[in-house]
Scaffold this active site. Structure first.
Site, PDB file in Angstrom:
ATOM      1  N   GLU A  97       0.658  -1.296   0.022  1.00 31.53           N
ATOM      2  CA  GLU A  97       0.134  -0.060   0.117  1.00 31.53           C
ATOM      3  C   GLU A  97       0.981   1.279   0.026  1.00 31.53           C
ATOM      4  OE1 GLU A  97      -3.138   0.051  -0.304  1.00 31.53           O
ATOM      5  OE2 GLU A  97      -3.948  -1.903  -0.143  1.00 31.53           O
ATOM      6  N   ARG A 136       0.698   3.664  -3.203  1.00 34.42           N
ATOM      7  CA  ARG A 136       0.026   5.268  -3.050  1.00 34.42           C
ATOM      8  C   ARG A 136       1.323   6.229  -2.753  1.00 34.42           C
ATOM      9  NH1 ARG A 136      -5.465   3.853   0.064  1.00 34.42           N
ATOM     10  NH2 ARG A 136      -5.551   1.493  -0.374  1.00 34.42           N
ATOM     11  N   ASP A 160      -5.055  -9.936  -8.220  1.00 35.66           N
ATOM     12  CA  ASP A 160      -5.439  -9.088  -9.476  1.00 35.66           C
ATOM     13  C   ASP A 160      -4.290  -8.497 -10.023  1.00 35.66           C
ATOM     14  OD1 ASP A 160      -5.207  -7.683  -7.029  1.00 35.66           O
ATOM     15  OD2 ASP A 160      -6.783  -6.421  -7.121  1.00 35.66           O
ATOM     16  N   GLU A 216     -12.073   0.884 -10.345  1.00 34.45           N
ATOM     17  CA  GLU A 216     -11.671  -0.071 -11.427  1.00 34.45           C
ATOM     18  C   GLU A 216     -12.512   0.028 -12.664  1.00 34.45           C
ATOM     19  OE1 GLU A 216     -11.898  -1.186  -8.332  1.00 34.45           O
ATOM     20  OE2 GLU A 216      -9.680  -1.330  -7.912  1.00 34.45           O
ATOM     21  N   THR A 227      -0.952   0.537 -10.033  1.00 27.58           N
ATOM     22  CA  THR A 227      -2.130   0.121  -9.985  1.00 27.58           C
ATOM     23  C   THR A 227      -2.848   1.143  -9.155  1.00 27.58           C
ATOM     24  OG1 THR A 227      -3.247  -1.727  -9.145  1.00 27.58           O
ATOM     25  CG2 THR A 227      -1.546  -1.164  -7.715  1.00 27.58           C
TER      26      THR A 227
HETATM   27  C1  DMJ Z   1      -6.329   0.636  -4.992  1.00 22.46           C
HETATM   28  O1  DMJ Z   1      -5.586   0.857  -3.708  1.00 22.46           O
HETATM   29  C2  DMJ Z   1      -5.447  -0.035  -5.922  1.00 22.46           C
HETATM   30  O2  DMJ Z   1      -6.311   0.225  -7.338  1.00 22.46           O
HETATM   31  C3  DMJ Z   1      -5.299  -1.354  -5.602  1.00 22.46           C
HETATM   32  O3  DMJ Z   1      -4.663  -2.022  -6.631  1.00 22.46           O
HETATM   33  C4  DMJ Z   1      -6.458  -1.897  -5.525  1.00 22.46           C
HETATM   34  N1  DMJ Z   1      -7.392  -1.249  -4.332  1.00 22.46           N
HETATM   35  C5  DMJ Z   1      -7.496   0.103  -4.560  1.00 22.46           C
HETATM   36  C6  DMJ Z   1      -8.713   0.433  -5.282  1.00 22.46           C
HETATM   37  O4  DMJ Z   1      -9.905  -0.258  -5.298  1.00 22.46           O
END
Ligand code: DMJ
Length: 671
Positions: free
Chosen positions: A302, A306, A435, A570, A659
Site C-alpha cells: 500500500e 500510493r 489481481d 476499477e 495500480t
Molecule cells: C487501490 O488501492 C488500487 O487500485 C489497488 O490495486 C486495489 N485497491 C484500490 C482500489 O480499489
C-alpha cells in the site's frame, strides 16, 4: 485438613475467646457511658462542639482534595492532546503551517541497512487517552466505527460487527477486502453500522441541477470532475488536513500510517486536473510537514503504490525534485521488507526502525502484494541509478515466474516468505490478493520497452488460463464474467476489483497482443457496466454473484454482506482505456452516469464523498463515513481522463499507470 476432633477443639477455643471479647466490649462501653454521665453539661457541650467542628473540617478538605484530583486528570488529558498536536497530527490550516524541526532522516546513513532508530521524537500515532492501547493493529484500519455523530442514529436492528479489543472495549468494525491487500477476516463479509437520513449524502438541489443527465458536452463533464475533486478536497482540507483519510460525516479524520496518505495520493491528480492552488498548498505540506522518520508500521504494497508511486509520478509531471527526494526517502525505508529467508518480502515494515515482519498470524505474504511493487521500485532505481531497488523486486518476479503451483498461468493467492513457495494452493481469482499480479506483468513489459519476454509470456499464458478456467456467462443476458476457482469448482462470483481487467486487456491489445483480448475486454466492460446499472443506486456492489441458471430472471445477485461501495475506481479505469482505444462515446456516457450516481448517493454536503453500505437502497444507502484515498488518486483522475478531449494528456504510449493510477514513464529505449 483438620480431623473432626481437632476441629471441635478449635471451635470451642474460638467460641470462648469470642465470648470473652464480647463481654469485654460491653464492659468497656458501659464504663465509657458512666464517665460521660459524670461530666458537667458544659464539658459535654464543648466535646460535642469540637466533634462537630472536626466533622465539618473533614468534609471540606475531602471536597477540595477531589477537586485537585479532577484537576490532575484534566491536565493529563490536555497534555495528551498537546502531545498529539506536537506530533503534527491535528489539521493544520494551510498557509499557517508551522515549521517542524528536522526529523531523524535516514538518507545520511552510509549503509543500506536502516539502523534501529533511537526512540524517535514522534512516537507511534497516539490515540485519545481513553482509547489508548498498544499499536498492534496492522493492515487497513477498521473502515468504520459506530458513528458518534449527533445528527445520526444507528438503524434499528442493524449492528456492526462487534470487535472487543485488549482493553475489553467494544467497537463496531467493518471488514473490507482490499485489492491485493491484507484483510482482517473473510473477504467481503461484513456488517456495517448504518445511519439514517438520506439528506446527508445526497447532493443538494442546486448542485443536482448543475449535474443533470442529458446531452452534456465533454468540457462540462471535465468541469464536473474538477468540481467533484474540489468538493472532495474541501472536506479533506477542512477536517482531515495532513491526515490519512477523511471521515466526511463525522467531520474528522482516520489514520492508517499517519503519513498524509490522501494528500500524497492526490498530488498528481491535482496536477493533471490543473488545480494549481490546491497543488501548491499540498506541495507546501509535503515540503514542511511530511516526515517518514516515524516509528510506524506500514504495509509494503500500500505504501509503495500510493506513496512511492504518487511521489514518483508527481516528480515526473512537475519536475520538482522535492518529490523525488521524498520518494528516495520512503523507498529506502521500505527496503528492509526484502530481508527474508526467501527474499519474498514481508507485508509490513516499520519505516522508523528499519524492521520488517509478516502479519501476526502467518508468515505468508499476498501474491498481489509482492508482485505489484515492481513498477515503482524499478523506476526508483532508474532515477537514482541505484540498482538495489530493481534487484530486490526483480528477484521476486524471477522466483514467482519459476514457481510450481500455477494453473495455466493463474497464481494462488499466498506465498510463504520463508520457503518462497505458494501456499494454500487450489484457489484462483482475478480479484483480491491476486489481481494486480496480472496487471503488473503487462505493465512492466511496457515500462521496460517490451523487451522482457518472460513477463509477456506469463501474461499471455495467464489470460489463456482465465479463458479456460474462469470465464462464464450468465444465462439471462449472457453477461461474460470472471468467476473464482476453488479446488476445481467454479464459484460464479466476481469482485468489483476484477473490473481493472477490461482496461488491462485493451492496453495489451493496443500494444500488439491478440485481438481476442480486445473482444474479451469489450464483453467484460459491459458486465462491469451492468454491475452499476442493475443496482438501485446506479453504483456497483463490492462483489457480484452471477446467475448461471435462469431461476429468477436476474443476471446479478448481491449478498447482504457485499452490498457496499467504497468509491472504487476499477470500472472507471477500464472505461478510460476503452474510450482511448475505441473512441466509442458510450464509454464516456457510462462513466458520466457513474459520476452522477456518486454525486447523488455518496456526496456529503459539507465536503467530501463517503463509502456507502448498501447500493440497493437509494433511500438509505447507509453512508459509512470514509473517503478512501484512491477516490482522489484513481476514480476522479480516470473520470477526468475519460472525459478530456486531450488524448495526449498522459499518453498511453508514453506512460504506464501503476495500480493506484500514478503514471510512470515508459522507459526511453536507451535505458
Ligand atoms: C487501490 O488501492 C488500487 O487500485 C489497488 O490495486 C486495489 N485497491 C484500490 C482500489 O480499489
Amino acid at each position: 485438613m483438620y480431623s473432626p476432633q481437632k476441629k471441635d477443639f478449635v471451635s470451642l477455643t474460638v467460641r470462648e475467646q469470642h465470648n470473652r471479647g464480647y463481654t469485654n466490649g460491653k464492659h468497656r462501653r458501659q464504663s465509657c457511658w458512666r464517665k460521660w454521665k459524670q461530666l458537667s453539661r458544659l464539658q459535654r457541650s464543648l466535646i460535642l462542639f469540637l466533634l462537630a467542628f472536626l466533622f465539618i473540617c473533614g468534609i471540606l478538605s475531602y471536597s477540595s482534595l477531589t477537586e485537585q484530583w479532577r484537576g490532575i486528570s484534566d491536565r493529563s488529558l490536555k497534555e495528551d492532546w498537546d502531545e498529539v498536536d506536537n506530533r503534527g497530527l491535528r489539521p493544520i490550516p494551510p498557509g499557517l503551517i508551522p515549521k517542524l524541526s528536522a526529523g531523524v532522516g535516514i538518507q545520511d546513513v552510509p549503509s543500506d541497512v536502516i539502523p534501529e532508530v533511537q526512540r524517535p521524537s514522534i512516537p507511534l500515532l497516539p490515540k485519545p487517552p481513553s482509547m489508548r492501547k498498544p499499536p498492534s493493529k496492522r493492515g487497513p484500519p477498521a473502515l468504520q466505527k459506530r458513528m458518534n455523530v449527533s445528527d445520526w442514529q444507528l438503524k434499528d436492528g442493524e449492528e456492526g460487527l462487534i470487535k472487543t479489543d485488549e482493553d475489553g472495549a467494544k467497537e463496531a468494525i467493518t471488514v473490507i477486502s482490499w485489492r491485493g491487500a491484507m484483510i482482517e477476516a473473510e473477504q467481503g463479509t461484513e456488517l456495517q453500522s448504518t445511519v439514517r437520513g438520506k439528506d446527508a449524502t445526497v447532493v443538494d438541489a442546486e448542485e443536482a441541477a448543475d449535474l443533470k443527465t442529458g446531452t452534456v458536452k465533454p468540457v462540462d463533464r471535465v468541469e464536473a470532475v474538477q468540481e467533484a475533486f474540489r468538493h472532495a478536497w474541501k472536506g479533506y482540507k477542512a477536517f482531515a488536513w495532513g491526515h490519512d483519510e477523511l471521515k466526511p460525516l463525522s467531520k474528522t479524520h482516520g489514520e492508517w500510517f499517519g503519513l498524509g496518505l490522501t494528500l500524497i495520493d492526490a498530488l498528481d491528480t491535482m496536477w493533471i486536473l490543473g488545480l494549481k492552488d490546491e497543488f501548491a498548498e499540498a506541495r507546501k505540506w509535503v515540503e514542511t510537514e511530511l516526515s517518514f522518520s516515524k516509528n510506524v508500521d506500514v504495509n509494503l504494497f500500500e505504501s509503495t503504490i500510493r506513496i512511492l508511486g504518487g511521489l514518483l509520478s508527481t516528480y515526473h509531471l512537475s519536475g520538482d525534485t522535492l518529490f523525488l527526494d521524498k520518494a528516495k526517502d520512503i523507498g529506502l525505508r521500505l527496503m528492509p521488507a526484502f530481508k527474508t529467508p526467501s527474499k519474498i518480502p514481508y507485508s509490513d515494515v516499520n519505516i522508523g526502525k528499519g524492521t520488517a515482519h509478516p502479519p501476526r498470524w502467518t508468515t505468508d505474504s499476498t501474491v498481489a502484494e509482492v508482485t505489484s511493487i515492481q513498477l515503482e521500485f524499478r523506476e526508483l532505481s532508474r532515477l537514482t541509478q541505484d540498482p538495489q531497488y530493481q534487484n530486490a523486486v526483480e528477484e521476486v518476479t524471477k522466483q514467482v515466474h519459476r514457481l510450481e503451483g500455477k494453473r495455466d498461468g493463474l497464481v494462488p493467492m499466498f506465498i510463504n516468505t520463508n520457503s518462497g513457495k505458494f501456499t494454500r494452493r487450489g484457489a484462483f481469482t482475478l480479484g483480491a490478493r491476486a489481481d494486480s499480479y496480472y496487471e503488473y506483468l503487462l505493465k512492466q513489459w511496457l515500462q521496460g520497452g517490451k523487451k522482457e519476454t518472460e513477463l509477456l509470456e506469463d501474461y499471455v499464458q495467464a489470460i489463456e488460463g482465465v479463458k479456460k478456467n474462469l470465464l462464464k456467462q450468465t444465462s439471462t443476458s449472457k453477461l461474460t464474467f470472471v468467476g473464482e476457482l476453488s479446488n476445481g469448482r467454479l464459484n460464479p462470483k466476481m469482485d468489483h476489483l476484477v473490473c481493472f481487467l477490461p482496461g488491462t486487456l485493451a492496453l495489451g491489445a493496443h500494444n500488439g497482443l491478440p485481438a481476442d483480448h480486445m473482444e474479451l475486454a469489450i464483453q467484460l466492460i459491459e458486465t462491469c457496466h451492468q454491475m452499476y446499472v442493475q443496482m438501485e443506486t446506479g453504483l456497483s456492489p463490492e462483489i457480484a454473484h452471477f446467475n448461471l441458471q435462469n431461476h429468477n430472471g436476474r443476471d446479478i445477485d448481491v449478498k447482504p454482506a457485499d452490498r457496499h461501495n467504497l468509491l472504487r475506481p476499477e470500472t472507471v479505469e477500464s472505461l478510460f482505456y476503452m474510450y482511448r482505444f475505441t473512441k466509442d462515446s458510450k464509454y464516456r456516457d457510462w462513466g458520466w452516469e457513474i459520476l452522477q450516481s456518486f454525486n447523488k448517493h455518496t456526496r456529503v454536503p459539507s465536503g467530501g464523498y463517503t463509502s456507502i453500505g448498501n447500493v440497493r437502497d437509494p433511500l438509505n444507502p447507509a453512508p459509512r463515513d470514509k473517503m478512501e484515498s484512491f477516490f482522489l488518486s484513481e476514480t476522479l483522475k480516470y473520470f477526468f481522463l475519460l472525459f478530456s478531449d486531450d488524448t495526449e494528456l498522459i499518453s498511453l504510449d508514453k506512460y504506464v499507470f501503476n495500480t493506484e493510477a500514478h503514471p510512470l514513464p515508459i522507459w526511453p529505449s536507451a535505458s
